[in-house]
Enzyme design. Structure first.
Site, short mmCIF file in Angstrom:
data_model
loop_
_atom_site.label_atom_id
_atom_site.label_comp_id
_atom_site.label_asym_id
_atom_site.label_seq_id
_atom_site.Cartn_x
_atom_site.Cartn_y
_atom_site.Cartn_z
N HIS A 6 1.62 2.11 -3.53
CA HIS A 6 0.50 2.85 -4.14
C HIS A 6 0.54 4.31 -3.67
O HIS A 6 0.37 5.25 -4.45
CB HIS A 6 -0.84 2.24 -3.70
CG HIS A 6 -1.22 0.98 -4.43
ND1 HIS A 6 -1.35 0.94 -5.79
CD2 HIS A 6 -1.55 -0.26 -3.99
CE1 HIS A 6 -1.74 -0.30 -6.16
NE2 HIS A 6 -1.84 -1.04 -5.09
N GLU B 283 -0.56 -0.53 -9.84
CA GLU B 283 -0.16 -1.81 -9.26
C GLU B 283 1.34 -2.05 -9.44
O GLU B 283 1.98 -2.69 -8.61
CB GLU B 283 -1.00 -2.92 -9.90
CG GLU B 283 -1.01 -4.23 -9.15
CD GLU B 283 -1.64 -4.16 -7.75
OE1 GLU B 283 -2.28 -3.14 -7.40
OE2 GLU B 283 -1.47 -5.13 -6.99
N GLU C 297 0.84 -1.21 0.00
CA GLU C 297 0.00 0.00 0.00
C GLU C 297 0.88 1.26 0.00
O GLU C 297 0.49 2.28 -0.58
CB GLU C 297 -0.96 0.00 1.20
CG GLU C 297 -1.96 -1.16 1.22
CD GLU C 297 -2.77 -1.36 -0.06
OE1 GLU C 297 -3.00 -0.38 -0.78
OE2 GLU C 297 -3.14 -2.52 -0.36
ZN ZN Z 1 -2.48 -3.08 -5.10
#
Ligand code: ZN
Length: 501
Positions: free
Chosen positions: A270, A296, A267
């Site tokens: 991201h 991603e 995360e």
């Molecule tokens: Zn992801």
């Protein structure tokens, strides 16, 4: 006059972006701190604001302002301005081509269908979900019809909602390389010990786990001054006001520290993308991520390429040992890297390792394609699922709960979304290769230096925002076109290291 038009356009975009900010924050709160009793009024509040946002996004006044801005941009020679109007046009056309009744029907049917999916999964009863799934396929076909395109089939149009420029033909070609490549790696890894080493067994204190993963995220470059970390049952990243306010969540399990650690690193990847967007163009598409696949790629880069490497553990193992001195005494970086890279066919996608993961995606892609070209009926899915699992991974689920009912995506009408997970790994492997030509990644990571790597990603991937489409961005950044063999080679190397040969 021309400056006025651009200022007016930016002002309109700012209004929409501020509504999105409020929506993201209400949703984030719903998942983290909102008391259960608040759900009904929260749904009402969200519905109201989403309605206002949709109205603004398809406002004819926005269309008029955009047309004028396009005239200004075309003669200006200003590439940013040209990218801006191109992207606003893309969003506007999407917004006006979906009729409001269809949009509300889709929204309503999602909540119904999600409830049916949950209950069907709990009861292991596919028949309960089947009619709702059929409805989702029908609604998404209608959605695709509204966006009709001469070159794209309905499933391609859905894929393009998540990954612009991708088609099922191209993705099918990718699978033809990736599937046999991954399958031979699975075979090669079959000689690995199937048990988890004793030192991995825990229990691992929750607070210490969180403190450690927070330390890791901060060192990698997740800026907590513009970011937060909270607990939820399903980890996610949201970005109410990129690049200034980005949030991630995680879960913690006492028997397995890797779920928390790699969840947080994933995360954070991201979040670092969102924190790296260009503040000069805040509230516009140029300060927005270009696609789910690129998103991603950023999470997988940090999680798999960096976080699961021996170099990572050379640097971080002593720190982890400070938190958990007992169980990790005498464990070395290579041992740890082996322990966090098992390769084993398994039934559940979200628990799959880096090698078998792509096979789960290829299976879903094939089924989705069939659903939209009419060659597969929803009633065929449970049986086909088992067949394909056998073909791709050599194992079969005993229940639909562990098979066709395992993922939430279809209940939301998210078809064409799964391929972005595999595209993310492909991009990430190519980014690694390109960075490694300029920076000795292993040496930097072992020494705990991450700024150079992050800076590379910032400049080439994050800051461009939506100026470039995914495949253009990949080419600009790496000098190469999309090449699935890079992922296979990189995984081959990794499996070899774990095998000790
Ligand atoms: Zn992801």
């Amino acid at each position: 006059m021309s400056a006025d038009v651009i200022a007016e356009l930016k002002e309109k975009l700012r209004g929409i972006s501020l509504l999105e900010h409020s929506i993201a924050l209400l949703e984030w709160d719903q998942e983290t701190y909102m008391p259960a009793g608040g759900s009904e009024s929260r749904a009402a509040a969200l519905g109201e604001i989403v309605g206002i946002k949709h109205k603004r996004a398809q406002d004819p006044a926005l269309g008029e302002c955009l047309s004028k801005a396009e005239d200004v941009a075309s003669g200006s020679g200003d590439l940013d301005l040209q990218a801006l109007v191109r992207e606003v046009r893309y969003d506007y056309e999407q917004a006006i081509r979906i009729p409001v009744p269809l949009a509300s029907q889709i929204a309503e049917s999602c909540s119904q269908s999600m409830a049916a999916w949950k209950s069907a999964k709990d009861n292991d009863d596919f028949a309960q979900f089947a009619p709702l799934l059929e409805q989702q396929v029908r609604l998404q076909s209608q959605f695709a019809d509204c966006l009709q395109d001469e070159e794209l089939c309905p499933y391609d149009i859905l894929m393009n909602q998540y990954e612009r420029g991708m088609t099922s033909a191209r993705f099918g070609e990718i699978c033809k390389v990736v599937v046999p490549g991954l399958q031979s790696l699975v075979e090669r890894a079959a000689s690995q010990p199937a048990t988890t080493p004793a030192f991995m067994k825990g229990p691992w204190d929750r607070e210490k786990q969180l403190a450690f993963s927070k330390e890791v995220a901060a060192e990698l470059g997740y800026d907590f001054n513009r970011g937060s970390l909270d607990l939820t049952s399903h980890p996610f990243c949201t970005s109410p006001a990129a690049p200034h306010d980005v949030r991630i969540t995680t879960r913690v399990s006492e028997d397995n520290f890797t779920s928390n650690l790699y969840g947080v690193i994933h995360e954070s990847g991201h979040a670092m993308y969102e924190q790296g967007l260009d503040p000069e163009w805040e509230h516009t598409p140029l300060c927005d991520s270009i696609s789910l696949g690129i998103h991603e790629s950023q999470s997988l880069f940090w999680e798999n390429e960096i976080g699961r490497s021996e170099a990572f553990w050379s640097h971080f193992l002593p720190k982890l040992r400070d938190y958990f001195p007992g169980p990790l005494e005498g464990v070395g970086a290579q041992e740890m890297a082996n322990a966090v890279n098992p390769v084993r066919p398994s039934l559940i996608r979200v628990e799959a390792d880096e090698v078998t993961y792509g096979l789960h995606i290829a299976l879903r892609f094939e089924l989705e394609q069939g659903l939209f070209d009419g060659s597969i009926q929803t009633s065929d899915l449970p049986g086909l699922w088992r067949e394909k699992m056998q073909e791709y991974l050599g194992i079969q689920p005993d229940t639909d709960r562990e098979g066709v009912l395992q993922d939430i995506h279809w209940s939301f009408g998210l078809f064409g979304y799964f391929p972005t997970y595999l595209l993310g790994s492909l991009y990430s492997a190519q980014f690694y290769q390109a960075i490694n030509q300029e920076i000795d990644i292993e040496a930097e990571v072992s020494a705990g230096r991450f700024e150079g790597i992050l800076q590379w990603l910032r400049t080439r991937i994050h800051a461009p925002g939506r100026r470039r489409l995914p495949l253009e961005l990949l080419e600009d950044a790496t000098g190469q076109t999309l090449d699935p063999s890079v992922l296979i080679t990189s995984l081959d190397r990794k499996v070899g290291l774990v095998q000790g040969n």
